[in-house]
Design a protein around this motif. Structure first.
Motif, PDB file in Angstrom:
ATOM      1  N   MET A  38      -8.062   6.744   2.766  1.00 42.29           N
ATOM      2  CA  MET A  38      -6.991   6.222   1.521  1.00 42.29           C
ATOM      3  C   MET A  38      -5.933   7.339   1.342  1.00 42.29           C
ATOM      4  SD  MET A  38      -8.034   3.194   1.152  1.00 42.29           S
ATOM      5  CE  MET A  38      -9.289   2.258   1.732  1.00 42.29           C
ATOM      6  N   LYS A  39      -6.334   8.480   1.356  1.00 41.06           N
ATOM      7  CA  LYS A  39      -5.091   9.405   1.109  1.00 41.06           C
ATOM      8  C   LYS A  39      -3.990   9.109   2.083  1.00 41.06           C
ATOM      9  CE  LYS A  39      -8.281  13.163  -0.629  1.00 41.06           C
ATOM     10  NZ  LYS A  39      -8.606  14.348  -0.321  1.00 41.06           N
ATOM     11  N   ARG A  40      -4.283   8.905   3.165  1.00 43.19           N
ATOM     12  CA  ARG A  40      -3.359   8.597   4.420  1.00 43.19           C
ATOM     13  C   ARG A  40      -2.741   7.461   4.197  1.00 43.19           C
ATOM     14  NH1 ARG A  40      -7.730  10.780   7.299  1.00 43.19           N
ATOM     15  NH2 ARG A  40      -7.741   9.133   8.360  1.00 43.19           N
ATOM     16  N   MET A  41      -3.334   6.466   3.696  1.00 45.84           N
ATOM     17  CA  MET A  41      -2.927   5.057   3.644  1.00 45.84           C
ATOM     18  C   MET A  41      -1.782   5.132   2.597  1.00 45.84           C
ATOM     19  SD  MET A  41      -6.200   2.547   4.158  1.00 45.84           S
ATOM     20  CE  MET A  41      -5.234   1.251   3.839  1.00 45.84           C
ATOM     21  N   LYS A  42      -1.774   5.917   1.669  1.00 42.82           N
ATOM     22  CA  LYS A  42      -1.144   5.919   0.266  1.00 42.82           C
ATOM     23  C   LYS A  42       0.381   6.605   0.892  1.00 42.82           C
ATOM     24  CE  LYS A  42      -4.588   6.107  -2.721  1.00 42.82           C
ATOM     25  NZ  LYS A  42      -5.644   6.959  -3.697  1.00 42.82           N
ATOM     26  N   LEU A  43       0.330   7.651   1.857  1.00 45.18           N
ATOM     27  CA  LEU A  43       1.429   8.065   2.522  1.00 45.18           C
ATOM     28  C   LEU A  43       2.137   7.058   3.268  1.00 45.18           C
ATOM     29  CD1 LEU A  43      -0.055  11.615   3.141  1.00 45.18           C
ATOM     30  CD2 LEU A  43       1.541  11.013   1.110  1.00 45.18           C
ATOM     31  N   VAL A  44       1.665   6.070   4.048  1.00 43.21           N
ATOM     32  CA  VAL A  44       2.305   5.260   4.850  1.00 43.21           C
ATOM     33  C   VAL A  44       3.147   4.187   3.735  1.00 43.21           C
ATOM     34  CG1 VAL A  44       2.027   3.289   6.482  1.00 43.21           C
ATOM     35  CG2 VAL A  44       0.542   5.335   6.376  1.00 43.21           C
ATOM     36  N   GLY A  45       4.406   4.646   3.917  1.00 44.61           N
ATOM     37  CA  GLY A  45       5.405   3.692   2.800  1.00 44.61           C
ATOM     38  C   GLY A  45       5.745   2.525   3.520  1.00 44.61           C
ATOM     39  N   LYS A  46       6.781   1.972   2.595  1.00 44.51           N
ATOM     40  CA  LYS A  46       7.534   0.647   3.132  1.00 44.51           C
ATOM     41  C   LYS A  46       7.926   0.858   4.604  1.00 44.51           C
ATOM     42  CE  LYS A  46       9.365  -0.177  -1.360  1.00 44.51           C
ATOM     43  NZ  LYS A  46      10.576  -0.291  -2.186  1.00 44.51           N
ATOM     44  N   CYS A  47       7.762  -0.580   5.108  1.00 43.12           N
ATOM     45  CA  CYS A  47       8.224  -0.515   6.682  1.00 43.12           C
ATOM     46  C   CYS A  47       8.561  -2.060   6.835  1.00 43.12           C
ATOM     47  CB  CYS A  47       7.112  -0.074   7.469  1.00 43.12           C
ATOM     48  SG  CYS A  47       5.584  -0.950   7.525  1.00 43.12           S
ATOM     49  N   GLY A  48       8.664  -2.255   7.961  1.00 40.05           N
ATOM     50  CA  GLY A  48       9.068  -3.454   8.399  1.00 40.05           C
ATOM     51  C   GLY A  48       7.943  -4.838   7.986  1.00 40.05           C
ATOM     52  N   TYR A  49       6.493  -4.055   8.066  1.00 40.81           N
ATOM     53  CA  TYR A  49       5.453  -5.133   7.704  1.00 40.81           C
ATOM     54  C   TYR A  49       5.171  -5.090   6.217  1.00 40.81           C
ATOM     55  CZ  TYR A  49       5.326  -4.816  12.793  1.00 40.81           C
ATOM     56  OH  TYR A  49       5.444  -5.166  14.002  1.00 40.81           O
ATOM     57  N   HIS A  50       5.229  -4.014   5.377  1.00 40.78           N
ATOM     58  CA  HIS A  50       4.982  -3.927   4.087  1.00 40.78           C
ATOM     59  C   HIS A  50       6.003  -3.683   2.972  1.00 40.78           C
ATOM     60  CE1 HIS A  50       1.185  -2.258   6.480  1.00 40.78           C
ATOM     61  NE2 HIS A  50       0.694  -3.499   6.051  1.00 40.78           N
ATOM     62  N   LEU A  51       5.811  -4.141   1.960  1.00 40.76           N
ATOM     63  CA  LEU A  51       6.912  -3.751   0.855  1.00 40.76           C
ATOM     64  C   LEU A  51       6.559  -2.600  -0.044  1.00 40.76           C
ATOM     65  CD1 LEU A  51       7.603  -7.610   0.065  1.00 40.76           C
ATOM     66  CD2 LEU A  51       8.959  -5.989   1.249  1.00 40.76           C
ATOM     67  N   VAL A  52       5.138  -2.033   0.241  1.00 37.55           N
ATOM     68  CA  VAL A  52       4.736  -1.107  -0.583  1.00 37.55           C
ATOM     69  C   VAL A  52       3.849  -0.197   0.143  1.00 37.55           C
ATOM     70  CG1 VAL A  52       4.487  -2.374  -2.776  1.00 37.55           C
ATOM     71  CG2 VAL A  52       2.441  -2.722  -1.228  1.00 37.55           C
ATOM     72  N   ASN A  53       3.122   0.826  -0.197  1.00 40.94           N
ATOM     73  CA  ASN A  53       2.541   1.634   0.918  1.00 40.94           C
ATOM     74  C   ASN A  53       1.107   0.847   1.227  1.00 40.94           C
ATOM     75  OD1 ASN A  53      -0.006   2.348  -0.923  1.00 40.94           O
ATOM     76  ND2 ASN A  53       1.157   3.640  -2.219  1.00 40.94           N
ATOM     77  N   ALA A  54       0.837   1.506   2.420  1.00 38.66           N
ATOM     78  CA  ALA A  54      -0.467   0.805   2.952  1.00 38.66           C
ATOM     79  C   ALA A  54      -1.730   0.400   2.044  1.00 38.66           C
ATOM     80  CB  ALA A  54      -0.899   1.428   4.391  1.00 38.66           C
ATOM     81  N   TYR A  55      -2.001   1.485   1.161  1.00 41.02           N
ATOM     82  CA  TYR A  55      -2.975   1.216   0.310  1.00 41.02           C
ATOM     83  C   TYR A  55      -2.869   0.066  -0.741  1.00 41.02           C
ATOM     84  CZ  TYR A  55      -5.724   1.619  -4.064  1.00 41.02           C
ATOM     85  OH  TYR A  55      -6.442   1.363  -5.210  1.00 41.02           O
ATOM     86  N   LYS A  56      -1.562   0.237  -1.142  1.00 44.30           N
ATOM     87  CA  LYS A  56      -1.155  -0.843  -2.258  1.00 44.30           C
ATOM     88  C   LYS A  56      -1.278  -2.347  -1.556  1.00 44.30           C
ATOM     89  CE  LYS A  56      -0.129  -1.647  -6.469  1.00 44.30           C
ATOM     90  NZ  LYS A  56      -0.864  -1.534  -7.571  1.00 44.30           N
TER      91      LYS A  56
END
Length: 108
Positions: A38-56
Motif C-alpha cells: 500500500m505504501k507503493r500504491m500511494k506513490l503511484v500518482g495520477k496518470c492516464g488511468y487514474h485521477l488519484v493515487n493508486a491506493y485512493k
C-alpha cells in the motif's frame, strides 16, 4: 500470519461500507503495516488511468461497488445475481471475494 491477515480482511469486507474500515486502518497506519504494498500504491500518482493515487483509486473502486450493488440486485436479474454472489467459495461468500478484488485490483 498471512492466513490471519487474509481472514481479517475477509471479515472487514464482510460488513456494509467496508471501505470506511479499510480507510480507518490506513489513517491509523495499520494498513501499511499489514500490507506494505500500500505504501507503493500511494506513490503511484495520477496518470492516464487514474485521477488519484493508486491506493485512493482502489478504495474508491470498492466504495463505488458497495454503493451500487444494491441497485444492481434490484434489477430483473437481481435474484440470480444475489444467489451467485452469496454462494460460498472456500467458506466465504463470493461477494466478499469480489469486494476484496475491487480493493486489490491494482496491487501489482
Amino acid at each position: 500470519p498471512g492466513e490471519r491477515i487474509l481472514e481479517e480482511l475477509y471479515r472487514i469486507v464482510g460488513v456494509k461500507d467496508s471501505y470506511r474500515y479499510i480507510e480507518k486502518l490506513n489513517i491509523l497506519g495499520l494498513l501499511d503495516m499489514i500490507m506494505p504494498v500500500m505504501k507503493r500504491m500511494k506513490l503511484v500518482g495520477k496518470c492516464g488511468y487514474h485521477l488519484v493515487n493508486a491506493y485512493k483509486h482502489s478504495l474508491l473502486t470498492l466504495m463505488f461497488f458497495e454503493k451500487n450493488i444494491e441497485s444492481i440486485l434490484q434489477t430483473n436479474w437481481g435474484s440470480d445475481i444475489k444467489k451467485y454472489l452469496y454462494e460460498e467459495i472456500n467458506a466465504k461468500p463470493r461477494l466478499n471475494t469480489l469486494k476484496l478484488a475491487c480493493f486489490l485490483h491494482d496491487i501489482g
